[in-house]
Design a protein around this motif. Structure first.
Motif, short mmCIF file in Angstrom:
data_model
loop_
_atom_site.label_atom_id
_atom_site.label_comp_id
_atom_site.label_asym_id
_atom_site.label_seq_id
_atom_site.Cartn_x
_atom_site.Cartn_y
_atom_site.Cartn_z
N GLN A 124 0.77 -1.08 -0.06
CA GLN A 124 0.19 -0.23 0.12
C GLN A 124 0.92 1.17 -0.05
N PRO A 125 0.43 2.40 -0.34
CA PRO A 125 1.06 3.63 -0.47
C PRO A 125 1.66 3.92 1.06
N GLU A 126 2.90 4.19 1.20
CA GLU A 126 3.60 4.29 2.60
C GLU A 126 3.07 5.52 3.29
N ARG A 127 2.62 6.56 2.43
CA ARG A 127 2.06 7.94 3.05
C ARG A 127 1.07 7.71 3.82
N HIS A 128 0.12 6.83 3.47
CA HIS A 128 -1.22 6.46 4.35
C HIS A 128 -1.02 5.14 4.95
N HIS A 129 0.06 4.37 4.78
CA HIS A 129 0.19 3.18 5.58
C HIS A 129 1.65 2.84 5.60
N HIS A 172 -0.27 -1.70 -10.85
CA HIS A 172 -0.71 -0.59 -10.44
C HIS A 172 -0.32 -0.48 -8.90
N TRP A 173 -0.05 -1.62 -8.43
CA TRP A 173 0.32 -1.29 -6.73
C TRP A 173 1.69 -0.33 -6.79
N PRO A 174 1.63 0.25 -5.61
CA PRO A 174 0.64 0.32 -4.49
C PRO A 174 -0.29 0.97 -4.54
N ALA A 175 -0.99 1.63 -5.58
CA ALA A 175 -2.11 2.11 -5.57
C ALA A 175 -3.20 1.02 -5.70
N HIS A 176 -4.53 1.46 -5.19
CA HIS A 176 -5.62 0.42 -5.43
C HIS A 176 -6.88 1.18 -5.65
N ILE A 177 -6.84 1.83 -7.05
CA ILE A 177 -7.92 2.57 -7.24
C ILE A 177 -9.26 1.43 -7.50
N GLY A 178 -10.37 1.73 -6.92
CA GLY A 178 -11.55 0.83 -7.05
C GLY A 178 -11.66 -0.39 -6.34
N HIS A 179 -10.68 -0.31 -5.34
CA HIS A 179 -10.66 -1.34 -4.35
C HIS A 179 -11.93 -1.69 -3.50
N GLU A 180 -12.66 -0.60 -3.39
CA GLU A 180 -13.78 -0.47 -2.48
C GLU A 180 -15.07 -1.18 -3.36
N GLY A 181 -15.22 -1.03 -4.52
CA GLY A 181 -16.27 -2.12 -5.13
C GLY A 181 -15.92 -3.44 -5.16
N LEU A 182 -14.55 -3.48 -5.59
CA LEU A 182 -14.01 -5.04 -5.61
C LEU A 182 -14.21 -5.64 -4.24
N GLY A 183 -13.66 -5.07 -3.28
CA GLY A 183 -13.81 -5.54 -1.89
C GLY A 183 -15.48 -5.71 -1.45
N ALA A 184 -16.26 -4.93 -1.94
CA ALA A 184 -17.47 -5.14 -1.52
C ALA A 184 -18.12 -6.40 -1.80
#
Length: 248
Positions: A124-129, A172-184
């Motif tokens: 994941q992006p180190e800035r947030h995680h 595209h990692w560490p970006a996870h664009i659209g992971h919310e819908g995939l995760g749901a």
């Protein structure tokens, strides 16, 4: 008579060994019959989570048996209701992250909950995680859910909140664009497989879908914030919305 005497001696030795293990903080199987019920793998993980604060850990020999059970495929024959019940109990402990870690260490997480096991090693992006690894983030979030005293239904939502990060394109990692819908969608499928109660399913899916927007709610303009509240059905189901906020 000799056979009876031998059984008595074995029982006494076993009792002495059990007392020694308890004093040493060791969770160890007491007979070969341990392998006869694969559900015991989940129960050991649950006991490890419950007793972690008292210094208990799983004995290497018991962990080896658990690995064997996990590798044998026997866990796949467990009834979904029994698996879900153990997961709920494992999460409702002082250290739910230990429950997940023990399952991963013995291979049971990959066998029963591959969607969760797939999160380990996903950056994941180190800035947030700053922990970077999504699996490490999951364990930290579960530990915090216990420290905050969240109810089990909210802890389950935390458990499933980031499933989509293992499903985004690796290039595209560490970006996870659209992971919310995939995760749901992944959370919904997992809940159906585990036959989780409807209220648990709804909260888990909503948390996966909306948690990132909840984190920036205070930066939203009024129309966007209103849309979030409406999507979360906050006005009609305030109790569920409160659980959602706790999970976030």
């Amino acid at each position: 008579a000799d056979a009876v005497a031998a059984d008595v001696v074995d029982a006494q030795v076993q009792q002495v060994g059990t007392v020694a293990d308890l004093r040493a903080g060791v969770l160890r199987h007491v007979s070969p019959a341990f392998s006869e019920d694969p559900l015991r793998v989940l129960r050991v993980a649950r006991f490890a989570a419950r007793l972690h604060a008292r210094g208990f850990a799983v004995a290497p020999q018991t962990m080896e048996l658990m690995r064997g059970i996990s590798a044998s495929g026997e866990l796949s024959y467990l009834a979904a209701e029994r698996v879900f019940a153990e997961i709920a109990l494992g999460l409702d402990t002082a250290n739910p992250e230990v429950f997940v870690q023990v399952l991963r260490d013995c291979g049971a997480l990959a066998a029963l909950l591959p969607e969760l096991d797939a999160l380990f090693g996903v950056p994941q992006p180190e800035r947030h995680h700053p922990e970077i690894d999504t699996g490490a983030h999951l364990l930290l979030a579960l530990a915090m859910s216990a420290r905050l005293g969240l109810p089990d239904i909210a802890r389950f939502a935390v458990l499933l909140h980031d499933l989509g990060k293992a499903l985004t394109p690796p290039e595209h990692w560490p970006a996870h664009i659209g992971h919310e819908g995939l995760g749901a969608r992944a959370a919904k499928a997992m809940c159906e497989r585990l036959r989780a109660p409807q209220k648990w399913r709804e909260l888990a899916v909503m948390t996966a879908q909306l948690h990132t927007r909840c984190h920036v709610a205070l930066e939203m303009r009024a129309p966007a914030l209103l849309r979030l509240l409406e999507e979360a059905d906050a006005f009609r189901q305030p109790e569920r919305f409160s659980l959602f906020l706790q999970a976030c």
